[in-house]
Design an enzyme around this catalytic site. Structure first.
Site, short mmCIF file in Angstrom:
data_model
loop_
_atom_site.label_atom_id
_atom_site.label_comp_id
_atom_site.label_asym_id
_atom_site.label_seq_id
_atom_site.Cartn_x
_atom_site.Cartn_y
_atom_site.Cartn_z
N LYS A 216 35.39 92.78 69.73
CA LYS A 216 36.45 92.04 69.70
C LYS A 216 37.15 92.82 69.09
O LYS A 216 36.61 94.14 68.89
CB LYS A 216 36.02 91.01 67.37
CG LYS A 216 37.29 91.56 66.70
CD LYS A 216 36.65 90.43 65.43
CE LYS A 216 38.10 90.97 65.04
NZ LYS A 216 37.37 89.63 63.21
N LYS A 270 37.62 89.36 71.83
CA LYS A 270 39.57 88.71 70.92
C LYS A 270 39.50 89.70 71.37
O LYS A 270 39.43 90.67 70.44
CB LYS A 270 38.44 88.21 70.24
CG LYS A 270 39.71 87.72 69.16
CD LYS A 270 38.96 87.27 67.76
CE LYS A 270 39.72 87.15 66.59
NZ LYS A 270 38.96 87.07 65.37
C1 PBG Z 1 38.80 87.99 60.67
C2 PBG Z 1 39.63 87.72 61.98
C3 PBG Z 1 40.42 87.50 62.31
C4 PBG Z 1 40.66 86.93 63.44
C5 PBG Z 1 39.35 85.66 62.81
N1 PBG Z 1 38.67 86.31 62.43
C6 PBG Z 1 41.35 88.70 61.50
C7 PBG Z 1 41.02 89.72 61.51
O1 PBG Z 1 39.87 90.30 62.52
O2 PBG Z 1 41.93 90.74 60.89
C8 PBG Z 1 41.83 86.73 63.67
C9 PBG Z 1 42.62 85.69 64.33
C10 PBG Z 1 43.74 85.26 65.11
O3 PBG Z 1 44.75 86.03 65.08
O4 PBG Z 1 43.73 84.69 65.17
N2 PBG Z 1 37.15 88.10 60.59
#
Ligand code: PBG
Length: 350
Positions: A216, A270
């Site tokens: 991520k 991601k």
């Molecule tokens: C946080 C989380 C995020 C997303 C999913 N879970 C954002 C972040 O890390 O700040 C983002 C998903 C998206 O942008 O669709 N645990």
């Protein structure tokens, strides 16, 4: 002959690049009819490869639009049930839940995250009884519950790892007790998959799966999501000390390998489109179930361009999903899942 990359899918295609030459070979022949195109099609997008992310809020009969994500809503649990029922009817196998938690419940110790009666746990229970047969996946991270919007505990300006992991195990256990099928740690702390697996097993939840957000990245494409769950305006600083540097690919392989060794059942990359190389590399290297998250900013870009009349939303959504499949994704988490599944159904595709 063109150099082929060992172990990658391109090895296959480039090794045979000399099979035919023009004019004996005319590649347009296979493209000349709908039936030939269908006959030689290498990949497909079906409802089975879609995961629908959903935002949940307190209340009854609530359907709140999200400004930066046209077509996406926050639902109260009663409404959520209806949407999930539609998803199931369309053949979407699972949904991923994200809570938009009342500000008053955000604390420094994020204790609401493991409250067995919190919004997510109630949503899990309701969905598991009201919509049998659909998979429920929940996010494991502290950002909906912390005052500062970080995924972990903040001490003296640092996000502390091991204490956060302990809290994440409590959160995962609460979701498991509520009946979740799969937990998805998205916090990027080190060692959390092993800790969660161990905690689940000890509590008798060995059937609960872990899909790990192993790679991520610290991305600008999460902007609209942070609006949707109300963590954007609170976030102090950035998430660069735990989410990955977009410059790194080898490091993603280390993250994925470690998570697999710790017991992850499936792997998430991601965001999606800017990281298709990571998906392909991981699929070729590990051969495990791969899921990409087509995140909020990617979805918002499609919607914004379509709203301006600059591209066709449905065509570009399906092309995007096909790109994920071609890159090696078994499934895609996308806010366009319902739109795509409706389109697939409308087309009555075989
Ligand atoms: C946080 C989380 C995020 C997303 C999913 N879970 C954002 C972040 O890390 O700040 C983002 C998903 C998206 O942008 O669709 N645990």
């Amino acid at each position: 002959m063109t150099r082929s990359v060992p172990g990658s899918s391109s090895a296959r295609s480039t090794a045979h690049s000399s099979v035919g030459t023009f004019p004996a070979t005319r590649l347009r022949r296979n493209r000349s009819n709908d039936w030939t195109r269908r006959l030689v099609r290498e990949h497909e997008v079906t409802a089975s490869c879609l995961v629908l992310p959903l935002f949940v809020v307190e209340g009854e009969n609530v359907t709140q639009p999200i400004d930066s994500m046209p077509g996406v809503f926050r639902y109260s649990i009663d409404r959520l049930t209806e949407v999930v029922d539609e998803a199931r009817a369309l053949g979407i196998p699972s949904v991923a839940l994200f809570p938009s938690v009342d500000d008053a419940l955000r604390t420094d110790d994020a204790r609401e995250s493991w409250n067995p009666d919190n919004l997510v746990c109630r949503a899990i229970k309701r969905l598991k009884s009201a919509v049998p047969g659909i998979g429920v996946i929940t996010d494991v991270a502290l950002d909906p519950y912390t005052t500062h919007g970080h995924d972990g505990f903040l001490r003296d300006g640092r996000i502390v790892n091991d204490e956060t992991v302990e809290a994440l195990t409590h959160q995962a256990l609460a979701h498991a007790a509520a009946g979740v099928d799969i937990v998805a740690p998205s916090d990027m702390m080190d060692g959390r998959v092993a800790a969660i697996r161990d905690a689940l097993d000890r509590a008798g939840h060995d059937g609960v799966g872990i899909v790990s957000y192993a790679a991520k990245y610290a991305s600008g494409f999460y902007g609209p999501f942070r609006d949707a769950v109300g963590s954007g305006k609170r976030l102090s600083g950035d998430k660069n000390t735990y989410q990955m540097d977009p410059a790194n690919s080898d490091e993603a392989m280390r993250e994925i390998e470690m998570d697999l060794k710790e017991g992850a059942d499936m792997i998430i990359v991601k965001p999606g489109l800017p990281y298709l190389d990571i998906v392909r590399r991981a699929k070729d290297t590990f051969g495990v179930p791969m899921i990409a998250y087509h995140v909020s900013g990617e979805y918002a870009m499609l919607r914004a361009a379509a709203a301006n009349g600059w591209l066709d939303y449905e065509q570009c959504l399906m092309e995007t999903l096909m790109g994920f499949r071609r890159a090696g994704c078994d499934a895609v988490i996308t806010y366009g899942a319902l739109d795509a599944a409706r389109l697939i159904k409308r087309q009555g595709r075989k």
